[in-house]
Each structure stands twice: as C-alpha cells, then as structure tokens.
Design a protein around this motif. Sequence first.
Motif, PDB file in Angstrom:
ATOM      1  N   ALA A  45       0.818  -1.209   0.000  1.00 23.44           N
ATOM      2  CA  ALA A  45       0.000   0.000   0.000  1.00 23.44           C
ATOM      3  C   ALA A  45       0.856   1.265   0.000  1.00 23.44           C
ATOM      4  N   ASP A  46       2.020   1.228   0.657  1.00 20.05           N
ATOM      5  CA  ASP A  46       2.820   2.442   0.859  1.00 20.05           C
ATOM      6  C   ASP A  46       3.920   2.640  -0.177  1.00 20.05           C
ATOM      7  N   LEU A  47       4.442   1.553  -0.725  1.00 16.86           N
ATOM      8  CA  LEU A  47       5.588   1.650  -1.626  1.00 16.86           C
ATOM      9  C   LEU A  47       5.177   1.369  -3.063  1.00 16.86           C
ATOM     10  N   GLN A  48       6.068   1.664  -3.991  1.00 15.01           N
ATOM     11  CA  GLN A  48       5.797   1.432  -5.415  1.00 15.01           C
ATOM     12  C   GLN A  48       6.180  -0.002  -5.793  1.00 15.01           C
ATOM     13  N   ILE A  49       5.625  -0.947  -5.036  1.00 20.85           N
ATOM     14  CA  ILE A  49       5.874  -2.361  -5.311  1.00 20.85           C
ATOM     15  C   ILE A  49       5.194  -2.739  -6.634  1.00 20.85           C
ATOM     16  N   GLU A  50       5.920  -3.459  -7.492  1.00 17.68           N
ATOM     17  CA  GLU A  50       5.390  -3.818  -8.802  1.00 17.68           C
ATOM     18  C   GLU A  50       4.969  -5.282  -8.904  1.00 17.68           C
ATOM     19  N   PRO A  75      -6.103   1.112  -6.796  1.00 22.71           N
ATOM     20  CA  PRO A  75      -6.475   0.506  -8.083  1.00 22.71           C
ATOM     21  C   PRO A  75      -5.284   0.022  -8.915  1.00 22.71           C
ATOM     22  N   ARG A  76      -4.103  -0.039  -8.293  1.00 17.32           N
ATOM     23  CA  ARG A  76      -2.934  -0.560  -9.011  1.00 17.32           C
ATOM     24  C   ARG A  76      -3.073  -2.067  -9.175  1.00 17.32           C
ATOM     25  N   ARG A  77      -2.670  -2.573 -10.331  1.00 20.42           N
ATOM     26  CA  ARG A  77      -2.635  -4.017 -10.554  1.00 20.42           C
ATOM     27  C   ARG A  77      -1.191  -4.495 -10.384  1.00 20.42           C
ATOM     28  N   LEU A  78      -1.020  -5.652  -9.800  1.00 25.15           N
ATOM     29  CA  LEU A  78       0.324  -6.209  -9.719  1.00 25.15           C
ATOM     30  C   LEU A  78       0.257  -7.735  -9.738  1.00 25.15           C
ATOM     31  N   PRO A  79       1.238  -8.385 -10.365  1.00 28.06           N
ATOM     32  CA  PRO A  79       1.256  -9.847 -10.391  1.00 28.06           C
ATOM     33  C   PRO A  79       1.624 -10.420  -9.032  1.00 28.06           C
ATOM     34  N   ALA A 310      -4.315   9.137 -12.112  1.00 27.04           N
ATOM     35  CA  ALA A 310      -4.194   7.688 -11.934  1.00 27.04           C
ATOM     36  C   ALA A 310      -2.843   7.313 -11.334  1.00 27.04           C
ATOM     37  N   ALA A 311      -1.778   7.991 -11.752  1.00 24.32           N
ATOM     38  CA  ALA A 311      -0.449   7.694 -11.217  1.00 24.32           C
ATOM     39  C   ALA A 311      -0.401   7.936  -9.719  1.00 24.32           C
ATOM     40  N   SER A 312      -1.069   9.004  -9.282  1.00 27.59           N
ATOM     41  CA  SER A 312      -1.116   9.303  -7.848  1.00 27.59           C
ATOM     42  C   SER A 312      -1.930   8.250  -7.100  1.00 27.59           C
ATOM     43  N   GLU A 313      -3.075   7.865  -7.669  1.00 28.62           N
ATOM     44  CA  GLU A 313      -3.923   6.853  -7.026  1.00 28.62           C
ATOM     45  C   GLU A 313      -3.238   5.496  -6.960  1.00 28.62           C
ATOM     46  N   ARG A 314      -2.468   5.168  -7.981  1.00 25.53           N
ATOM     47  CA  ARG A 314      -1.838   3.851  -8.067  1.00 25.53           C
ATOM     48  C   ARG A 314      -0.431   3.825  -7.479  1.00 25.53           C
ATOM     49  N   ASN A 315       0.064   4.992  -7.063  1.00 26.01           N
ATOM     50  CA  ASN A 315       1.420   5.078  -6.526  1.00 26.01           C
ATOM     51  C   ASN A 315       2.437   4.543  -7.542  1.00 26.01           C
ATOM     52  N   ARG A 316       2.275   4.975  -8.776  1.00 26.83           N
ATOM     53  CA  ARG A 316       3.214   4.615  -9.841  1.00 26.83           C
ATOM     54  C   ARG A 316       3.882   5.881 -10.355  1.00 26.83           C
ATOM     55  N   PRO A 317       5.107   5.767 -10.877  1.00 29.95           N
ATOM     56  CA  PRO A 317       5.732   6.934 -11.509  1.00 29.95           C
ATOM     57  C   PRO A 317       5.054   7.243 -12.839  1.00 29.95           C
ATOM     58  N   LEU A 318       5.209   8.470 -13.305  1.00 30.02           N
ATOM     59  CA  LEU A 318       4.720   8.892 -14.610  1.00 30.02           C
ATOM     60  C   LEU A 318       5.712   9.901 -15.168  1.00 30.02           C
ATOM     61  N   SER A 319       6.157   9.679 -16.386  1.00 26.99           N
ATOM     62  CA  SER A 319       7.094  10.609 -17.008  1.00 26.99           C
ATOM     63  C   SER A 319       6.538  11.104 -18.327  1.00 26.99           C
ATOM     64  N   VAL A 320       6.967  12.309 -18.702  1.00 26.62           N
ATOM     65  CA  VAL A 320       6.593  12.869 -19.997  1.00 26.62           C
ATOM     66  C   VAL A 320       7.870  13.199 -20.760  1.00 26.62           C
ATOM     67  N   CYS A 321       7.775  13.083 -22.061  1.00 30.44           N
ATOM     68  CA  CYS A 321       8.922  13.318 -22.926  1.00 30.44           C
ATOM     69  C   CYS A 321       8.465  14.213 -24.077  1.00 30.44           C
ATOM     70  N   VAL A 322       9.219  15.256 -24.353  1.00 26.76           N
ATOM     71  CA  VAL A 322       8.918  16.169 -25.455  1.00 26.76           C
ATOM     72  C   VAL A 322      10.014  16.031 -26.507  1.00 26.76           C
ATOM     73  N   LEU A 323       9.596  15.851 -27.760  1.00 27.69           N
ATOM     74  CA  LEU A 323      10.525  15.750 -28.878  1.00 27.69           C
ATOM     75  C   LEU A 323      10.215  16.872 -29.873  1.00 27.69           C
ATOM     76  N   LYS A 324      11.171  17.750 -30.058  1.00 19.97           N
ATOM     77  CA  LYS A 324      11.002  18.880 -30.966  1.00 19.97           C
ATOM     78  C   LYS A 324      11.988  18.754 -32.115  1.00 19.97           C
ATOM     79  N   ILE A 325      11.489  18.916 -33.332  1.00 15.31           N
ATOM     80  CA  ILE A 325      12.366  18.812 -34.495  1.00 15.31           C
ATOM     81  C   ILE A 325      13.444  19.883 -34.409  1.00 15.31           C
ATOM     82  N   ALA A 326      14.698  19.456 -34.482  1.00  9.50           N
ATOM     83  CA  ALA A 326      15.840  20.357 -34.310  1.00  9.50           C
ATOM     84  C   ALA A 326      16.050  21.211 -35.555  1.00  9.50           C
TER      85      ALA A 326
END
Length: 441
Positions: A45-50, A75-79, A310-326
């Motif tokens: 419940a407390d850690l980001q156990i997968e 609401p996190r699912r884990l095996p 959802a990331a907050s509710e599930r205690n999971r990380p969430l990252s965003v990535c931006v790709l801009k044409i150079a």
Amino acid sequence: MTLNARLLILSRNEDWPSRLGDELDRLGWRTITATHERAAAAAIADLQIEAVLIDADHPATSADLVFDLRNACQPRRLPIILVSDNTQYDVPAGWDMVFNSSAHPHQIMLRLEHMVRANVAEEEYDLRRETFTDLKMPSLESLGLETGLRILSVGDPDPEFLALMNTLRGYGADVVGAFSSYSAFDFLHDAEFDTVVLWGGKTPAEALAVAAGMRRNTRLYHTPIFLRLQKTVEIDMGDAYLRGVSDISFPETPETEIADRILRLAKAYRRQFTIRKALESLRNGPKMDKGTGLFSRDLFAGHLARLSRAASERNRPLSVCVLKIAETPDITAARSRKALERAMPQIGSMISRLVRAEDTAGRLSPEVFALALPATTFAAAQSVGERIAAVIGCTAFEAGSGKSPFIVEFDVGVAELLPNEPAAAALMRAAAAVNQRQEAI
C-alpha cells in the motif's frame, strides 16, 4: 534503498529469499522481504511495489491472502506469484505464475517484466475507455483474453511429446506439432501462437537456435518460449534466458507442472497481445491528429491529466517526454519545399510504433511531439526519447523534385511527475529541458 524496492517477497525462509534478492538486485529488481502478511500488505500500500513473490510454505499462503494483497494495492494491478517446491503441484487458482525456489533469476526477471507491463497496459486500457467514452470501447472482460489458446510444440514425435500435446489439448488449448525447426518457422509465419514449446532432444543447441531466431523477428519477439529438456544435459541457464527462452523444465519435472506452466505463459501473453491490439486500434480513431495518427494536442492534454491522477492513485511513476524537431540546414531546406510536411505521416507512424502500446504519443504543434509514459521513471523515459530520436535520425525522408533525401533530428526533454505536481507543469518542465538543450547547442 528500501523505498526503491520493486519486488516484495513474503517468506519466513532465510535461504532462497536472500539468495534470490541479491541476484535480482543486480538485475535491476530491488527487493524487500516481509515475514508477516500484514507487513506485506502495508508495504504494497505504501511503496511502489510492482510484483509479489509468496513462499508456499508461509502459514498465511491462501486464496484469501491473494485477495487481500490485491485489495491493498487497488487501483494498481500487480502480479502475485507463488514459489512452491510441491512435487504434487496442486496449485489453487488466482496466482499469476508459479516458480520453483531454484528458478533462475533471469527467468524470474523476464517474467516479471512482461507481467508488470501487461498490468500497466490493462490500467491504460481502462483509462483510455474513460478518455474515449463516446467510442463505446468494450470492457476488458469482453475481449476474450484467455480463450482459444494456441500452442506450437516443436520436436521429434516421441511418446512424451505426444503425451504433453494431449494433456494441453485436454485443458482446451489448440496444439500444433512441428517436427523440425523449418516447419516450425513455416507455422509461425502463417499463424499466431500464444506460446512455443521447444523440445531439447539430445542437445538443446537446435532449440536455442530457434529461440534466438524468434527473438530476431519483430513479430515474434514477445512470444513466450518454453524449453523442455528431456535428458540431463549441461546448459548455461543465464545464456538460455538471455537468448530468448522464457521458461525451462528438466527431465524430472512432472507433466502436470509443465502443462500448467505452459498454459500460464500462454494466458499471460494472450492478455498482453489482446490488450495491445485493442489499444493500437484507437490510433486511427476520429479524435486523433489527422496528419500523424497520434493524439491531437487537446486529446493528449486531457488524457495526460487523467494519467496524472491515476499515477497518484496507483502510486506509480509517470514521465513525460517532449521531442522537438531540431533546427538544421536539412530541415530549413525541407520546410521550404514542404517536404517536412509530407513526411509527417511517416514520422508519426514511426513514433507510434516505437513506443509501447500503453504509452501515449501526441502531436502538440506541427513540429513538437510528446509522450506520456505510465509506470516509467525519468531515466527510463530518457532512454525512450533518445531511442526514438536515434531511430528516426537514421531514416532518410524523400525531399521530392530530384532533391537529396533529408534527415530529421530531435531535441529531447524529459520530466518525471513530482508528488502533487499538475501534469501540465511536468510537461512544461520537459519542454523547458528541450529549450535548454537548444540553447546549449
């Protein structure tokens, strides 16, 4: 160190959990061990156990324990995986996988990776159903995730081979027999299979060659491979798993256990494959960006906000990535000839194929793309962005009018969502990282 644990082991045994934990730590799966079921539930419940490994000899091991642990992480699912040395192999329903305490660390690590990503994909499917409410997406339960399993068995048609085929058919699986590696690849070329069973015969060399060949094929890359050793032979277990084998059974392994392990592999893969297909089917939907098939700007923003909650509710990380044409001379010339605009459908298609099904790719502006990566840390997201930029950067796009092809390069920025941070703020941090990179150049 404990706060970064990915795998929980519930056991009162001091031998194999310690040994396995050390090995998995080196493979990137940091572990934490609990001796009491209440401590296990609290850690989940407390850690980001997968994922969770449970010792079959623990006094609390039961279907009720599995139910309680699943509730603890909602609401996190884990095996949840059983570790059992029971030679009778009478395993109750409800477990995602069963391992022996002597299972090889690479075997466990590979299965964990697949099962965790499958669970993340299931969570993403539910979230996209909310985002696309007007598309009337079917529920997970109605997708037929574990029906009509197809298994390819490759080996000489000896009595053991035929007996296992009959046992698997008795459980309702459709089993096809191939008696050589050549006929096996013919079958694999013509049809989809949920698991491939390779029989080692006198030497596992040919079977391992088939496994390596499947892993070099992008369509077959994720198909589980079960290696059945019929004779006691020397085999480098770590090498076998690294070459693509998902599970290995030895001569003394009971047939009922082998059948159960094969069916579990097949069911797990079917779930992952079916959900991936369902997610990919949305890429041509009416709400997508017309030029690339990716999420449009507003649709991406709305879904990212949902992912953030959802990331907050599930205690999971969430990252965003931006790709801009150079800004490069190639791009300046391509813009003047409108060649860059004509290349956008191909660029969008490449981005969609280079991310996982559970990742969301969007087009924020004509030359800026973004990725929302659930259950992904900053370092992993950075690898995703750089890989996409590298692959597209190696592709030559047609410039038209007899001109030389041009190359598209990207500047990449990444941010991991901070606690209580709005999704838009993380996206702005990733965009700012792109600008800083451009200024540095």
